[in-house]
Each structure stands twice: as structure tokens, then as C-alpha cells.
Design a protein around this motif. Structure first.
Motif, short mmCIF file in Angstrom:
data_model
loop_
_atom_site.label_atom_id
_atom_site.label_comp_id
_atom_site.label_asym_id
_atom_site.label_seq_id
_atom_site.Cartn_x
_atom_site.Cartn_y
_atom_site.Cartn_z
N LEU A 1 33.37 29.05 47.27
CA LEU A 1 33.51 30.16 46.42
C LEU A 1 35.07 30.77 46.44
CD1 LEU A 1 30.58 32.28 47.22
CD2 LEU A 1 30.96 31.04 45.05
N ALA A 2 35.68 30.57 47.94
CA ALA A 2 36.96 31.15 47.82
C ALA A 2 38.13 30.15 47.22
CB ALA A 2 37.50 31.04 49.45
N LEU A 3 37.49 28.84 47.29
CA LEU A 3 38.40 27.67 46.50
C LEU A 3 38.33 28.03 45.02
CD1 LEU A 3 40.35 25.17 46.72
CD2 LEU A 3 38.36 23.75 46.56
N VAL A 4 37.22 28.27 44.38
CA VAL A 4 37.02 28.68 42.96
C VAL A 4 37.88 29.65 42.52
CG1 VAL A 4 35.38 29.10 41.23
CG2 VAL A 4 34.81 27.22 42.95
N TRP B 1 42.35 32.26 39.92
CA TRP B 1 43.34 33.37 39.97
C TRP B 1 44.80 32.51 39.84
CZ3 TRP B 1 44.34 38.30 39.82
CH2 TRP B 1 45.68 38.86 40.36
N SER B 2 44.97 31.38 40.46
CA SER B 2 46.38 30.78 40.24
C SER B 2 46.59 30.17 38.61
CB SER B 2 46.44 29.54 40.97
OG SER B 2 45.43 28.64 40.90
N ASN B 3 45.35 29.70 38.08
CA ASN B 3 45.31 29.14 36.62
C ASN B 3 45.87 30.29 35.84
OD1 ASN B 3 45.17 26.91 34.81
ND2 ASN B 3 43.49 28.01 34.24
N THR B 4 45.22 31.36 36.25
CA THR B 4 45.28 32.79 35.21
C THR B 4 46.64 32.99 35.39
OG1 THR B 4 43.12 33.34 35.33
CG2 THR B 4 44.66 34.86 34.40
N SER B 5 47.29 33.26 36.45
CA SER B 5 48.60 33.78 36.94
C SER B 5 49.73 32.63 36.17
CB SER B 5 48.94 33.92 38.36
OG SER B 5 48.01 34.69 38.77
#
Length: 394
Positions: A34-37, A42-46
Motif C-alpha cells: 500500500l505504501a509503494l502504491v 504521489w510521485s507520478n502526480t507531482s
């Protein structure tokens, strides 16, 4: 007597060969996934926001909003910050939600009891109300009430006066309001403290009844407490008598407190629609109580009103409260439809802020956080009340 056998709890072990150990590792793996997802999203959105040169972060909350808000519980100017604008929207949302919950509960309870009345006309009127309002979408009801208020009511100079110094017109509802001073604040504190003290008196009477079997009379003392505390606060504060009374002029009505057409339309729509569902919940809860309880009350000489208040409703509450919680949550979330009638709730102000600064992710996050927090508070309170009302087996 043979000694009681005590069951030993299995010891926790991190070994893969034990059930507790495997369960622990499965949970760790699930949390890591879950943390990896979440990190990937978050990184992809940023990264995408950076490529599109879209600002992120909540720093904009301290900037000047640059727009006005037509209705608020406290002063707001266009030069104030976005954070204050969101606070105004939150206040407006809480204002209509709390008022709607109280009014819908009262109306729904009365209609639900009326559906079980022996009076044919009253029963059919309540049936018609429930079946009609449950089958009309809330959005249509809001628009209908807004049309009634803004189009069918008379203009300000011909306002209806249902009570002295109370005016109802296309401009909304104008009514007298105290000129606030210490006495009025203490009176409001008494209004809040009165029901609390009456509830504590009732709990003390119940404890005494359980210990001694004698049932102290608490109805009249409770009513006296509820009525006396506001009066005592008013007297301690100097017994102020000043009122800001609205006055009708040729073109408008000035003075007093005003409830805008947008607020009235939203409040009436939410109240009347939600009350139809609450009425069904109350009816079902009453009918869930065994019929023998009503027969026992009749054999003891209790009237129908006494049986309902003292025996039936207390037992029905354990059936009523859980679905009632869902209706309170629905009413609060349905207040987001305020934008259709122009009422400046948290959603409306977030949409305006979004159009001003373009930070859609942050504005939507604020909306989600507000409704999540309000819903969790309502659910926590109703769960506490449900546990309090549960029947305790002896």
C-alpha cells in the motif's frame, strides 16, 4: 466443584512456522504494498503537475482571495486570505447542516409517529408526504423551493408578516435579533446548560430507581431547570432588553437578522427531504418493538402517549439510531448541492478559489477533508449515543 479450566493465550512468535508469525508478515507485506502504491501515485502526480507547470502546495491559503462572499457568519472582505474564505464556507456548511439535522429529526419523528396514528386523515396525510418526498430528487426540491421563495413570494415593500416585526418576502426572512451584550451571551449559555442539567437529573433519577425501586418525578423539575437557567443568565447579565428590529421601507427591509432566500431554500429542501426518510426509520423502529409491550402498557392503564414515550420509543431507539446516523451523514453531504441555489458553502467557495488560482488538487482536498471530518464527528457521536441507548442484559 471441579476447578475451572483456563484457556491459555497462544504466545506471539515471529517464526514463519507459527500462525501468528505468518499473520504478522502478511500484514507487513500488505502495508508495504500500500505504501509503494501511494508513493507511486504521489510521485507520478507531482511529476505530471511539474511538467504542466501547475503550482502545488497549500501556500496559496495565506494569499488574498480577491472575491467577495455574499453570506457569512463573520466578516469577510475580498482582501482577506483564502484560508478565511474556506473558514466562511465551513461555517456556512455547519450552519445549514446543524439546523437541517435538528429540524429534520423533529419533523421526521412526528411524521413517523403520525403514520401509525389511528386517525385515518392524519395517517394518510403522513403517508402521502413520505411517498411524495422520497420519490422526488433532492436537486429538484431545492430548485422548486428556490423558485417559490424568489418568484412567488411578494417583494420587500409588500412582505408577509406572519408575526409582529417578522417579514417574509423575495429577499428572505427578516426577524428581530438581540443587541448582543453579556446578558444575552449568558442566556445562550443557559440554553445550552439547561438540557445538560436536565439530562443529569434524569440519569440520577434512573440510578435511584434502580437502587430503591422508587421512581422520582423528573419531568417538571427538568422543565423548570431548562426554563430557569436562560432566565437566570439573562438576569445576571443585567437583564438587557435591546433588540435590533427590522423596519419595512418603500424599497427594502432594514435592520434585524436576515435569512437569505438561498439559505432558506437549501434548509427547507434538506429538511423536508431527509425528514421523509427519518419518518420511515421511526415507523419501522416502533413497529419492531413487540406488540406485547403495547398490550402490557394498556393493561397497566398507561395512555398511548405515555406508552410511546416511556416504553415503546426507548426500546425502538436501538433500531432507529443506526440508520438515523446514515441520514444525518447524507444530509451533511447533500448540503454540497448548495451551489445549485447560490448558497456559499464550502464547495461553492472551493470552486471559486479553484477558478481564481487553478490549484484544483488542493481545493478538492480541502473539500474532502472537511466532509470527512464532519462525517467522522457525527458518526462518533451517534455511535456513542447508540451504545448509551443499547439494552443491557442482566
Amino acid at each position: 466443584m471441579p476447578p475451572k479450566k483456563t484457556r491459555l493465550k497462544p504466545k506471539f512468535s515471529l517464526s514463519w512456522s507459527t500462525e501468528s508469525g505468518r499473520g504478522f508478515y502478511y500484514q507487513v507485506i500488505a502495508v508495504l504494498i500500500l505504501a509503494l502504491v501511494a508513493w507511486y501515485l504521489w510521485s507520478n502526480t507531482s511529476r505530471n503537475l511539474t511538467m504542466m507547470q501547475i503550482r502545488t502546495g497549500f501556500g496559496f491559503l495565506s494569499q488574498s482571495a480577491g472575491f467577495d462572499i455574499g453570506e457569512s457568519l463573520f466578516a469577510f472582505a475580498p482582501s482577506d486570505s483564502y484560508l478565511r474564505a474556506f473558514a466562511v464556507g465551513l461555517g456556512n456548511t455547519l450552519r445549514v447542516s446543524v439546523a437541517g439535522i435538528i429540524l429534520a429529526t423533529i419533523l421526521g419523528t412526528l411524521v413517523g409517529i403520525g403514520r401509525l396514528s389511528k386517525n385515518f386523515l392524519l395517517r394518510k396525510l403522513c403517508d402521502g408526504y413520505v411517498e411524495t418526498m422520497r420519490n422526488i430528487p433532492l436537486l429538484i426540491q431545492l430548485l422548486a423551493w428556490y423558485l417559490v421563495i424568489t418568484q412567488l413570494l411578494p417583494s420587500s415593500h409588500e412582505a408577509i408578516q406572519p408575526l409582529p416585526h417578522v417579514y417574509l418576502s423575495k429577499s428572505g426572512l427578516q426577524l428581530p435579533v438581540p443587541v448582543w451584550s453579556l446578558g444575552w451571551y449568558l442566556s445562550i449559555a443557559g440554553l445550552i446548560a439547561g438540557p445538560v442539567c436536565a439530562w443529569l437529573l434524569y440519569k440520577a433519577a434512573r440510578r435511584r430507581q434502580n437502587l430503591t425501586g422508587a421512581a422520582p418525578r423528573v419531568l417538571y423539575p427538568a422543565l423548570i431547570i431548562i426554563a430557569a437557567l436562560p432566565v437566570a443568565g439573562w438576569l445576571l447579565g443585567g437583564a438587557p432588553t435591546g433588540f435590533d428590529i427590522p423596519e419595512a421601507t418603500v424599497f427594502s427591509i432594514s435592520g434585524g437578522a436576515a435569512l437569505t432566500p438561498e439559505f432558506l431554500a437549501l434548509l427547507m429542501g434538506l429538511t423536508i427531504s431527509t425528514a421523509s426518510y427519518i419518518a420511515e426509520i421511526v415507523r419501522a423502529g416502533i413497529q419492531a418493538v413487540a406488540h406485547g409491550q403495547a398490550e402490557a402498557c394498556s393493561s397497566l392503564g398507561l395512555s398511548r402517549a405515555q406508552a410511546l414515550r416511556l416504553v415503546i420509543l426507548p426500546q425502538a431507539m436501538r433500531v432507529i439510531v443506526p440508520p438515523l446516523t446514515s441520514q444525518y451523514l447524507n444530509l451533511t453531504k447533500n448540503s454540497s448541492l448548495a451551489v445549485t441555489v447560490g448558497y456559499p458553502d464550502i464547495v461553492s467557495i472551493a470552486n471559486t478559489s479553484l477558478n481564481q488560482n487553478g490549484q484544483a488538487l488542493e481545493c478538492i482536498s480541502v473539500i474532502m477533508l472537511v466532509y470527512l471530518t464532519i462525517s467522522l464527528i457525527i458518526a462518533a457521536f451517534m455511535n456513542w449515543y447508540n451504545r448509551h441507548m443499547a439494552l443491557v442484559e442482566r
